[in-house]
Each structure stands twice: as structure tokens, then as C-alpha cells.
Design a protein around this motif. Structure first.
Motif, PDB file in Angstrom:
ATOM      1  N   LEU A   1       0.820  -1.218   0.000  1.00 18.00           N
ATOM      2  CA  LEU A   1       0.000   0.000   0.000  1.00 18.00           C
ATOM      3  C   LEU A   1       0.851   1.264   0.000  1.00 18.00           C
ATOM      4  O   LEU A   1       0.577   2.214  -0.740  1.00 18.00           O
ATOM      5  N   LEU A   2       1.876   1.265   0.815  1.00 15.36           N
ATOM      6  CA  LEU A   2       2.698   2.468   0.941  1.00 15.36           C
ATOM      7  C   LEU A   2       3.605   2.669  -0.273  1.00 15.36           C
ATOM      8  O   LEU A   2       3.944   3.811  -0.616  1.00 15.36           O
ATOM      9  N   LEU A   3       4.015   1.602  -0.933  1.00 17.45           N
ATOM     10  CA  LEU A   3       4.774   1.769  -2.176  1.00 17.45           C
ATOM     11  C   LEU A   3       3.925   2.465  -3.235  1.00 17.45           C
ATOM     12  O   LEU A   3       4.433   3.241  -4.052  1.00 17.45           O
ATOM     13  N   LEU A   4       2.621   2.218  -3.196  1.00 21.86           N
ATOM     14  CA  LEU A   4       1.708   2.877  -4.127  1.00 21.86           C
ATOM     15  C   LEU A   4       1.354   4.287  -3.660  1.00 21.86           C
ATOM     16  O   LEU A   4       1.490   5.255  -4.409  1.00 21.86           O
ATOM     17  N   ALA A   5       0.901   4.406  -2.413  1.00 22.66           N
ATOM     18  CA  ALA A   5       0.305   5.648  -1.933  1.00 22.66           C
ATOM     19  C   ALA A   5       1.303   6.660  -1.387  1.00 22.66           C
ATOM     20  O   ALA A   5       0.977   7.844  -1.270  1.00 22.66           O
ATOM     21  N   HIS A   6       2.511   6.227  -1.032  1.00 20.22           N
ATOM     22  CA  HIS A   6       3.534   7.156  -0.553  1.00 20.22           C
ATOM     23  C   HIS A   6       4.692   7.289  -1.545  1.00 20.22           C
ATOM     24  O   HIS A   6       5.171   8.394  -1.777  1.00 20.22           O
ATOM     25  N   ALA A   7       5.128   6.185  -2.130  1.00 19.54           N
ATOM     26  CA  ALA A   7       6.232   6.252  -3.089  1.00 19.54           C
ATOM     27  C   ALA A   7       5.742   6.496  -4.515  1.00 19.54           C
ATOM     28  O   ALA A   7       6.545   6.797  -5.402  1.00 19.54           O
ATOM     29  N   GLY A   8       4.439   6.350  -4.742  1.00 16.42           N
ATOM     30  CA  GLY A   8       3.882   6.647  -6.058  1.00 16.42           C
ATOM     31  C   GLY A   8       4.266   5.662  -7.137  1.00 16.42           C
ATOM     32  O   GLY A   8       4.277   6.003  -8.322  1.00 16.42           O
ATOM     33  N   LEU A   9       4.555   4.421  -6.770  1.00 14.32           N
ATOM     34  CA  LEU A   9       5.000   3.437  -7.754  1.00 14.32           C
ATOM     35  C   LEU A   9       3.827   2.854  -8.534  1.00 14.32           C
ATOM     36  O   LEU A   9       2.710   2.760  -8.030  1.00 14.32           O
ATOM     37  N   ARG A  10       4.084   2.472  -9.767  1.00  6.75           N
ATOM     38  CA  ARG A  10       3.158   1.643 -10.526  1.00  6.75           C
ATOM     39  C   ARG A  10       3.178   0.250  -9.897  1.00  6.75           C
ATOM     40  O   ARG A  10       4.157  -0.137  -9.261  1.00  6.75           O
ATOM     41  N   ILE A  11       2.114  -0.522 -10.120  1.00  7.44           N
ATOM     42  CA  ILE A  11       2.050  -1.834  -9.480  1.00  7.44           C
ATOM     43  C   ILE A  11       3.199  -2.729  -9.951  1.00  7.44           C
ATOM     44  O   ILE A  11       3.796  -3.454  -9.146  1.00  7.44           O
ATOM     45  N   ALA A  12       3.544  -2.684 -11.235  1.00  7.32           N
ATOM     46  CA  ALA A  12       4.649  -3.516 -11.722  1.00  7.32           C
ATOM     47  C   ALA A  12       5.960  -3.110 -11.057  1.00  7.32           C
ATOM     48  O   ALA A  12       6.798  -3.959 -10.732  1.00  7.32           O
TER      49      ALA A  12
ATOM     50  N   LYS B   1       8.642   2.452 -16.219  1.00 10.44           N
ATOM     51  CA  LYS B   1       8.025   2.368 -17.538  1.00 10.44           C
ATOM     52  C   LYS B   1       9.012   2.834 -18.594  1.00 10.44           C
ATOM     53  O   LYS B   1       9.690   3.843 -18.436  1.00 10.44           O
ATOM     54  N   GLY B   2       9.115   2.080 -19.690  1.00  8.92           N
ATOM     55  CA  GLY B   2      10.101   2.405 -20.711  1.00  8.92           C
ATOM     56  C   GLY B   2      11.507   2.054 -20.280  1.00  8.92           C
ATOM     57  O   GLY B   2      12.480   2.520 -20.868  1.00  8.92           O
ATOM     58  N   ASP B   3      11.624   1.245 -19.208  1.00  6.71           N
ATOM     59  CA  ASP B   3      12.905   0.816 -18.656  1.00  6.71           C
ATOM     60  C   ASP B   3      13.730   1.987 -18.128  1.00  6.71           C
ATOM     61  O   ASP B   3      14.960   1.937 -18.111  1.00  6.71           O
ATOM     62  N   LYS B   4      13.047   3.072 -17.708  1.00  6.12           N
ATOM     63  CA  LYS B   4      13.749   4.233 -17.149  1.00  6.12           C
ATOM     64  C   LYS B   4      13.859   4.074 -15.637  1.00  6.12           C
ATOM     65  O   LYS B   4      12.879   3.724 -14.970  1.00  6.12           O
ATOM     66  N   ALA B   5      15.028   4.365 -15.122  1.00  7.11           N
ATOM     67  CA  ALA B   5      15.254   4.289 -13.676  1.00  7.11           C
ATOM     68  C   ALA B   5      15.023   5.659 -13.047  1.00  7.11           C
ATOM     69  O   ALA B   5      15.209   6.699 -13.686  1.00  7.11           O
ATOM     70  N   ARG B   6      14.607   5.660 -11.791  1.00  6.50           N
ATOM     71  CA  ARG B   6      14.481   6.907 -11.037  1.00  6.50           C
ATOM     72  C   ARG B   6      14.624   6.583  -9.555  1.00  6.50           C
ATOM     73  O   ARG B   6      14.501   5.428  -9.155  1.00  6.50           O
TER      74      ARG B   6
ATOM     75  N   LEU C   1      15.360   3.036  -5.166  1.00  7.83           N
ATOM     76  CA  LEU C   1      15.677   3.013  -6.594  1.00  7.83           C
ATOM     77  C   LEU C   1      14.600   2.219  -7.323  1.00  7.83           C
ATOM     78  O   LEU C   1      14.372   1.047  -7.019  1.00  7.83           O
ATOM     79  N   VAL C   2      13.934   2.880  -8.268  1.00  9.32           N
ATOM     80  CA  VAL C   2      13.036   2.174  -9.177  1.00  9.32           C
ATOM     81  C   VAL C   2      13.902   1.812 -10.379  1.00  9.32           C
ATOM     82  O   VAL C   2      14.128   2.631 -11.263  1.00  9.32           O
ATOM     83  N   ALA C   3      14.409   0.596 -10.378  1.00  2.52           N
ATOM     84  CA  ALA C   3      15.443   0.218 -11.342  1.00  2.52           C
ATOM     85  C   ALA C   3      14.913   0.111 -12.769  1.00  2.52           C
ATOM     86  O   ALA C   3      15.620   0.427 -13.727  1.00  2.52           O
ATOM     87  N   HIS C   4      13.681  -0.346 -12.906  1.00  4.69           N
ATOM     88  CA  HIS C   4      13.121  -0.544 -14.246  1.00  4.69           C
ATOM     89  C   HIS C   4      11.699   0.003 -14.286  1.00  4.69           C
ATOM     90  O   HIS C   4      10.725  -0.738 -14.184  1.00  4.69           O
TER      91      HIS C   4
ATOM     92  N   ALA D   1       8.308  -5.380  -8.266  1.00 10.73           N
ATOM     93  CA  ALA D   1       9.679  -5.688  -8.678  1.00 10.73           C
ATOM     94  C   ALA D   1      10.736  -5.171  -7.704  1.00 10.73           C
ATOM     95  O   ALA D   1      11.928  -5.481  -7.864  1.00 10.73           O
ATOM     96  N   VAL D   2      10.346  -4.408  -6.690  1.00 12.72           N
ATOM     97  CA  VAL D   2      11.322  -3.831  -5.761  1.00 12.72           C
ATOM     98  C   VAL D   2      12.092  -4.931  -5.047  1.00 12.72           C
ATOM     99  O   VAL D   2      11.510  -5.866  -4.493  1.00 12.72           O
ATOM    100  N   SER D   3      13.405  -4.822  -5.055  1.00 14.15           N
ATOM    101  CA  SER D   3      14.260  -5.752  -4.316  1.00 14.15           C
ATOM    102  C   SER D   3      14.896  -5.017  -3.141  1.00 14.15           C
ATOM    103  O   SER D   3      14.949  -3.782  -3.110  1.00 14.15           O
ATOM    104  N   TRP D   4      15.393  -5.783  -2.189  1.00 17.21           N
ATOM    105  CA  TRP D   4      16.027  -5.150  -1.029  1.00 17.21           C
ATOM    106  C   TRP D   4      17.258  -4.359  -1.432  1.00 17.21           C
ATOM    107  O   TRP D   4      17.608  -3.363  -0.780  1.00 17.21           O
ATOM    108  N   ALA D   5      17.898  -4.755  -2.508  1.00 17.71           N
ATOM    109  CA  ALA D   5      19.076  -4.018  -2.973  1.00 17.71           C
ATOM    110  C   ALA D   5      18.703  -2.616  -3.453  1.00 17.71           C
ATOM    111  O   ALA D   5      19.556  -1.722  -3.525  1.00 17.71           O
ATOM    112  N   ASP D   6      17.415  -2.399  -3.795  1.00 18.55           N
ATOM    113  CA  ASP D   6      16.962  -1.089  -4.258  1.00 18.55           C
ATOM    114  C   ASP D   6      16.636  -0.140  -3.100  1.00 18.55           C
ATOM    115  O   ASP D   6      16.441   1.051  -3.315  1.00 18.55           O
ATOM    116  N   VAL D   7      16.548  -0.685  -1.894  1.00 18.33           N
ATOM    117  CA  VAL D   7      16.100   0.084  -0.734  1.00 18.33           C
ATOM    118  C   VAL D   7      17.297   0.614   0.045  1.00 18.33           C
ATOM    119  O   VAL D   7      18.166  -0.158   0.468  1.00 18.33           O
ATOM    120  N   ASP D   8      17.349   1.925   0.234  1.00 17.65           N
ATOM    121  CA  ASP D   8      18.404   2.553   1.029  1.00 17.65           C
ATOM    122  C   ASP D   8      17.730   3.283   2.192  1.00 17.65           C
ATOM    123  O   ASP D   8      17.359   4.457   2.079  1.00 17.65           O
TER     124      ASP D   8
END
Length: 329
Positions: free
Chosen positions: A180-191, A214-219, A209-212, A195-202
Motif C-alpha cells: 500500500l505504501l509503495l503505491l500511496a507514498h512512493a507513487g509506484l506503478r504496481i509492476a 516504464k520504458g525501462d527508465k530508472a528513477r 531506486l526504481v530500477a526498471h 519488482a522492488v528488491s532489497w538491494a533497491d532500498v536505502d
């Protein structure tokens, strides 16, 4: 022309790249024959396999085209194939008025304008695939008028309300809370969320890190205090030894995540308010805009290339001009 079993298009059973290779390895003539046969027989399996191969090799999304987009295209190709079969279309040489009648039939069936547009986009993709295969020069949907929805998306599917989000969080388990919080606080798309891995979390730098995207763009997006707390609790619950297994969420499929949150809404007694994942993303965008009044910053946060797209994600308060107008001279 009669196909032998060796000539028939093999329905997709592997990944997109494997599927594409079954076509790209053919000679031009062999590819053309397969596509012509599929169109002549109005074989949905074969036409979808051809379209999927085209999407994987000849579009900007390529093999990383999202599963959601592929599902929509697959449904659209299926609908067009059935319509062509029922109305005796020649797919390779459609009549001048037939595409317009197809769109009119979709609209008359009660489909929403956005759904009709998605069906036509899939039909156009099929014809691009047929042209790619050398089966036809037809491009029948180029000039077809598509219905427009005069109601803004933010009105049809507004952001979740704060009390609904809080009620869901109050009843959520550790996995559901993070989702819920990845959607409502981090603003992520469901895909992106799945796909979030622990290596992406700081957690130390409060960044994700949103590694991939939409369009394979990272942010990179900031992590709220509530989301950091939820991630820490989830890590301790499922990974007490600190091995940091790859995926943060055990949920892998869109359908599984949808069902999980739908059941959570039912547990809260607010199942009528659950509208999928995008309303959570709009909740994040609306909160951020309220604080910054800057669509450009919100666009970067949500991973939008165009600010005009972001405007469809932000609900503006109806009274936001009252005080300004009050002071007019």
C-alpha cells in the motif's frame, strides 16, 4: 495453400525473446507465408504470436513491454479476430468502411471510450505486425475516428481518500502495508512495486531506486517515515537473519496483489471504495502537488516524461482559487 505441421506458427510458450526468435530466424518469404496463412485462417493464436514477436523486436518497449500492456494488446487482437471471423473480413485487404464499423460496434456494445481506444491500439499493432511480416500493406485504422471520453480521468477514478488509506493500513499485515505504501507514498506503478528488491532500498539515505520503470527508465524516490518503518518491520519479520532475499514482496503477479488488497478492503468493510492500484498512485501525486505546487517535480517523482500526463494524476481542490479571487481589485 495448405500448411504442414512444420509450417504452422507455434503458439507462444516461452519468454518474449524466445518467441521473437521463432520469427526473426525465418526467411522473408517463410515469414510472409506464415503471416498470410494466419490472417487467412483468422487464427487468434497465430496472429497473437506474430504480434507478440513484432512488439518484442520492433517497438521501444521491446521484450520489456509491461505485462499489463501485453494483456490489453492480447485482448484487442482476440476481439478483432473474432469480429473479422463473424463479419467475413478479409484481414489482409479489409474494406474501406470495415474498420469504422468495427469501432462503431465496440462503442455500441457499451464499452467505455478508453477501452475502445485500447482495442483499436491493439488492432493497429496487429496490422503493424502483418506489415512487418510482409503480409500486407494495409493500415486500416490510421484515419478511423475513435471515441473521446469527455470526462477527465481524475474525475472517473480519483485518488483514494486519506481515511480509506488509513483504514486499509490499520488492517494490513506486513506485506500488505508495504504494498500500500509503495503505491500511496512512493507513487509506484504496481509492476514497479512488485519488482522492488532489497538491494533497491536505502533506508539510511531514505531513498528507493526504481530500477526498471516504464520504458525501462530508472528513477529514485524518497521514502516516507511510514514506509521506512513498514519496510524495516517486514525485513525483521521475513528475514530476521539479515540475508536480504531479492524481492521485498512475496507477491509476484498483478492478479495476486489485486486480490490481496481487495480482500483487505472487504475486511475493512470498505470494499466498495477499492478501485485498484492507480488510485493509490494518484493519492501520492496529489499529496506531493499540494505540498510543492510544482507539476514538474511531481512528474519526476511519478516517472512521467510529460507534465501533461501528471496533470491527470493530481486532484486539485475545488476551492483553491477562492482566496485569490476574493482579493481581486
Amino acid at each position: 495453400m495448405t500448411d504442414t505441421p512444420a509450417q504452422a506458427i507455434v503458439p507462444f510458450t516461452g519468454d518474449a525473446l524466445t518467441q521473437a526468435r521463432t520469427f526473426t530466424g525465418l526467411s522473408d518469404e517463410a515469414l510472409r507465408v506464415r503471416a498470410v496463412t494466419a490472417a487467412r485462417d483468422k487464427s487468434f493464436d497465430d496472429l497473437w504470436a506474430l504480434t507478440l514477436a513484432y512488439l518484442a523486436t520492433e517497438t521501444s518497449g521491446g521484450v520489456k513491454t509491461s505485462p499489463h500492456t501485453l494483456r490489453a494488446y492480447r485482448k484487442g487482437v482476440q476481439v478483432l479476430t473474432e469480429h473479422a471471423r463473424d463479419h467475413a473480413w478479409n484481414l489482409l485487404h479489409p474494406g474501406r468502411r470495415e474498420p469504422g464499423m468495427f469501432v462503431a460496434t465496440l462503442s455500441a456494445s457499451g464499452l467505455k471510450p478508453a477501452t475502445v481506444q485500447a482495442r483499436v491500439a491493439a488492432a493497429s499493432a496487429l496490422y503493424r505486425a502483418l506489415r512487418w511480416a510482409g503480409a500486407t500493406d494495409a493500415d486500416p485504422f490510421t484515419d478511423v475516428k475513435r471515441p473521446k471520453d469527455r470526462t477527465k480521468g481524475i474525475v472517473k477514478n480519483p485518488p483514494y481518500r486519506a481515511d480509506f488509506v488509513q483504514a486499509m493500513l490499520a488492517h494490513a499485515d506486513a506485506q500488505e502495508r508495504v504494498l500500500l505504501l509503495l503505491l500511496a507514498h512512493a507513487g509506484l506503478r504496481i509492476a514497479e512495486a512488485l519488482a522492488v528488491s532489497w538491494a533497491d532500498v536505502d533506508l539510511e539515505r531514505r531513498r528507493l531506486l526504481v530500477a526498471h520503470g516504464k520504458g525501462d527508465k530508472a528513477r529514485r524516490v524518497p521514502l516516507s517515515a511510514m514506509l521506512r518503518e513498514a519496510l524495516t518491520a517486514l525485513q525483521h519479520e521475513h528475514d530476521p537473519a539479515g540475508t536480504r532475499s531479492e524481492r521485498v514482496l512475496h507477491l509476484k503477479a498483478y492478479s495476486s496483489a489485486y486480490e490481496r488488497l481487495q480482500k483487505l478492503a472487504l475486511k475493512c468493510g470498505r470494499e466498495h471504495e477499492f478501485r485498484g492500484f492507480h488510485a493509490g498512485r494518484k493519492y501520492a501525486g496529489t499529496q506531493l502537488y499540494a505540498a510543492t505546487k510544482d507539476f514538474t517535480r511531481v512528474a519526476g517523482f511519478l516517472g512521467h516524461e510529460q507534465v501533461d500526463t501528471t496533470r491527470r494524476y493530481v486532484e486539485l481542490p475545488e476551492d483553491d482559487l477562492d482566496d485569490i479571487v476574493e482579493g481581486f481589485r
